[in-house]
Design a protein around this motif. Structure first.
Motif, PDB file in Angstrom:
ATOM      1  N   GLY A  50      19.280   4.800  62.131  1.00 48.02           N
ATOM      2  CA  GLY A  50      20.370   4.274  61.347  1.00 48.02           C
ATOM      3  C   GLY A  50      20.851   5.197  60.493  1.00 48.02           C
ATOM      4  O   GLY A  50      21.816   4.977  59.684  1.00 48.02           O
ATOM      5  N   GLU A  51      20.183   6.298  60.103  1.00 50.27           N
ATOM      6  CA  GLU A  51      20.622   7.027  59.062  1.00 50.27           C
ATOM      7  C   GLU A  51      20.817   8.370  59.795  1.00 50.27           C
ATOM      8  O   GLU A  51      20.220   9.231  60.335  1.00 50.27           O
ATOM      9  N   TYR A  52      22.043   8.750  59.381  1.00 52.61           N
ATOM     10  CA  TYR A  52      22.691   9.973  59.640  1.00 52.61           C
ATOM     11  C   TYR A  52      23.178  10.953  58.603  1.00 52.61           C
ATOM     12  O   TYR A  52      23.514  10.664  57.505  1.00 52.61           O
ATOM     13  N   LEU A  53      23.450  12.281  58.822  1.00 49.02           N
ATOM     14  CA  LEU A  53      23.942  13.123  57.973  1.00 49.02           C
ATOM     15  C   LEU A  53      25.348  13.647  58.473  1.00 49.02           C
ATOM     16  O   LEU A  53      25.302  13.521  59.831  1.00 49.02           O
ATOM     17  N   SER A  54      26.388  13.901  57.519  1.00 47.44           N
ATOM     18  CA  SER A  54      27.599  14.353  58.161  1.00 47.44           C
ATOM     19  C   SER A  54      27.833  15.848  58.024  1.00 47.44           C
ATOM     20  O   SER A  54      27.643  16.290  56.841  1.00 47.44           O
ATOM     21  N   LEU A  55      28.115  16.430  59.148  1.00 50.33           N
ATOM     22  CA  LEU A  55      28.468  17.833  59.108  1.00 50.33           C
ATOM     23  C   LEU A  55      29.772  18.153  59.246  1.00 50.33           C
ATOM     24  O   LEU A  55      30.272  17.879  60.223  1.00 50.33           O
ATOM     25  N   TYR A  56      30.380  18.719  58.138  1.00 49.65           N
ATOM     26  CA  TYR A  56      31.934  19.058  58.131  1.00 49.65           C
ATOM     27  C   TYR A  56      32.105  20.488  58.581  1.00 49.65           C
ATOM     28  O   TYR A  56      31.640  21.335  57.951  1.00 49.65           O
ATOM     29  N   VAL A  57      32.803  20.742  59.326  1.00 47.23           N
ATOM     30  CA  VAL A  57      33.051  22.228  59.754  1.00 47.23           C
ATOM     31  C   VAL A  57      34.608  22.526  59.856  1.00 47.23           C
ATOM     32  O   VAL A  57      35.383  21.761  60.682  1.00 47.23           O
ATOM     33  N   VAL A  58      34.875  23.819  59.483  1.00 46.26           N
ATOM     34  CA  VAL A  58      36.411  24.118  59.435  1.00 46.26           C
ATOM     35  C   VAL A  58      36.495  25.201  60.235  1.00 46.26           C
ATOM     36  O   VAL A  58      35.488  26.270  59.683  1.00 46.26           O
ATOM     37  N   MET A  59      37.193  25.630  61.292  1.00 44.20           N
ATOM     38  CA  MET A  59      37.217  26.653  62.338  1.00 44.20           C
ATOM     39  C   MET A  59      38.544  27.277  62.269  1.00 44.20           C
ATOM     40  O   MET A  59      39.575  26.743  62.366  1.00 44.20           O
ATOM     41  N   ASP A  60      38.602  28.764  62.255  1.00 42.23           N
ATOM     42  CA  ASP A  60      39.882  29.178  62.361  1.00 42.23           C
ATOM     43  C   ASP A  60      40.272  29.235  63.942  1.00 42.23           C
ATOM     44  O   ASP A  60      39.346  29.652  64.739  1.00 42.23           O
ATOM     45  N   LEU A  61      41.431  28.778  64.381  1.00 44.65           N
ATOM     46  CA  LEU A  61      41.772  28.705  65.525  1.00 44.65           C
ATOM     47  C   LEU A  61      41.820  30.005  66.201  1.00 44.65           C
ATOM     48  O   LEU A  61      41.482  30.237  67.592  1.00 44.65           O
ATOM     49  N   PHE A  62      42.397  31.098  65.511  1.00 43.27           N
ATOM     50  CA  PHE A  62      42.374  32.398  66.339  1.00 43.27           C
ATOM     51  C   PHE A  62      41.254  33.173  66.651  1.00 43.27           C
ATOM     52  O   PHE A  62      41.073  33.382  67.764  1.00 43.27           O
ATOM     53  N   SER A  63      40.245  33.056  65.462  1.00 39.27           N
ATOM     54  CA  SER A  63      38.951  33.879  65.951  1.00 39.27           C
ATOM     55  C   SER A  63      37.846  33.004  66.248  1.00 39.27           C
ATOM     56  O   SER A  63      36.901  33.683  66.696  1.00 39.27           O
ATOM     57  N   ARG A  64      38.110  31.569  66.152  1.00 37.65           N
ATOM     58  CA  ARG A  64      36.770  30.905  66.244  1.00 37.65           C
ATOM     59  C   ARG A  64      35.750  30.838  65.278  1.00 37.65           C
ATOM     60  O   ARG A  64      34.573  30.396  65.462  1.00 37.65           O
ATOM     61  N   TYR A  65      36.236  31.573  64.131  1.00 41.37           N
ATOM     62  CA  TYR A  65      35.242  31.887  63.167  1.00 41.37           C
ATOM     63  C   TYR A  65      35.150  30.617  62.293  1.00 41.37           C
ATOM     64  O   TYR A  65      36.112  29.977  61.994  1.00 41.37           O
ATOM     65  N   ILE A  66      34.069  30.303  61.655  1.00 39.13           N
ATOM     66  CA  ILE A  66      33.633  29.226  60.959  1.00 39.13           C
ATOM     67  C   ILE A  66      33.959  29.741  59.512  1.00 39.13           C
ATOM     68  O   ILE A  66      33.502  30.459  58.949  1.00 39.13           O
ATOM     69  N   VAL A  67      35.075  29.016  59.114  1.00 41.33           N
ATOM     70  CA  VAL A  67      35.634  29.474  57.682  1.00 41.33           C
ATOM     71  C   VAL A  67      35.012  28.703  56.625  1.00 41.33           C
ATOM     72  O   VAL A  67      34.917  29.258  55.424  1.00 41.33           O
ATOM     73  N   ALA A  68      34.384  27.479  57.172  1.00 45.12           N
ATOM     74  CA  ALA A  68      33.787  26.503  55.968  1.00 45.12           C
ATOM     75  C   ALA A  68      33.051  25.608  56.503  1.00 45.12           C
ATOM     76  O   ALA A  68      33.428  25.163  57.670  1.00 45.12           O
ATOM     77  N   TRP A  69      31.899  25.139  56.006  1.00 49.76           N
ATOM     78  CA  TRP A  69      31.227  23.987  56.528  1.00 49.76           C
ATOM     79  C   TRP A  69      30.473  23.118  55.192  1.00 49.76           C
ATOM     80  O   TRP A  69      30.106  23.807  54.316  1.00 49.76           O
ATOM     81  N   MET A  70      30.007  22.061  55.504  1.00 51.11           N
ATOM     82  CA  MET A  70      29.303  21.361  54.404  1.00 51.11           C
ATOM     83  C   MET A  70      28.417  20.226  55.091  1.00 51.11           C
ATOM     84  O   MET A  70      28.878  19.632  56.002  1.00 51.11           O
ATOM     85  N   LEU A  71      27.472  20.138  54.618  1.00 53.16           N
ATOM     86  CA  LEU A  71      26.343  18.850  55.146  1.00 53.16           C
ATOM     87  C   LEU A  71      26.335  18.101  54.062  1.00 53.16           C
ATOM     88  O   LEU A  71      26.100  18.249  52.927  1.00 53.16           O
ATOM     89  N   SER A  72      26.406  16.469  54.370  1.00 53.24           N
ATOM     90  CA  SER A  72      26.236  15.604  53.311  1.00 53.24           C
ATOM     91  C   SER A  72      25.525  14.256  53.793  1.00 53.24           C
ATOM     92  O   SER A  72      25.488  14.292  55.075  1.00 53.24           O
TER      93      SER A  72
END
Length: 170
Positions: A50-72
């Motif tokens: 019942g315990e989960y971590l949240s992974l936030y990921v921001v991706m550039d649509l053109f290059s599919r490059y991960i521009v930012a991410w966060m684990l919480s």
């Protein structure tokens, strides 16, 4: 009886139905990096039930490059504000030049989060209500991540997840 009703066109729906609300399908187009970003979050299971971590990921649509991410350890709009503000500042996005697409999760529709996007001059794009495939790029990226051969089905602790995400996301 049903045959007679059908012949007289009396066998349709008798209850008043709410008319279908046709929302336009979001269409994003990027011809260069940093014109359109997509972002979402996913849950990462831990060894504790019942315990989960949240992974936030921001991706550039053109290059599919991960521009930012966060684990919480939690999911809220304050963290999404922090993530987007940091990414926006890091890449020096001018007001009016970026469209940010997201689904309709609670952190993505919070007023304080949407106010931040307005202050930054970012155009917010949302998925249609009750449609799960309008953010296909983010969902595809998460599925690819979770089907990696070395992906642990459950993480031992936060640091274990952080190490794995650094290797995968960066």
């Amino acid at each position: 009886m049903h045959r007679i009703l059908r012949e007289n066109h009396l066998n349709g729906e008798r209850r008043h139905q709410r008319p279908a609300n046709t929302q336009p399908i979001p269409r994003l187009k990027a011809t260069a990096p940093n014109q359109a970003w997509v972002w979402d979050m996913t849950k990462l299971a831990t060894q504790r039930r019942g315990e989960y971590l949240s992974l936030y990921v921001v991706m550039d649509l053109f290059s599919r490059y991960i521009v930012a991410w966060m684990l919480s350890r939690k999911e809220n709009s304050a963290l999404s504000q922090q993530l987007i503000a940091q990414a926006h500042e890091r890449y020096g996005i001018a007001p009016g030049n970026l469209t940010l697409h997201q689904d309709r999760g609670v952190p993505m529709t919070a007023h304080c989060y949407l106010d931040l996007l307005g202050e930054l001059g970012v155009t917010a794009s949302h998925s249609r209500p009750r449609v799960s495939n309008d953010n296909a790029m983010s969902e595809s990226q998460f599925k690819t991540m979770k089907y990696q051969p070395d992906y642990p089905r459950r993480f031992d602790h936060y640091d274990h997840a952080m190490r794995w995400c650094k290797d995968y996301v960066l």
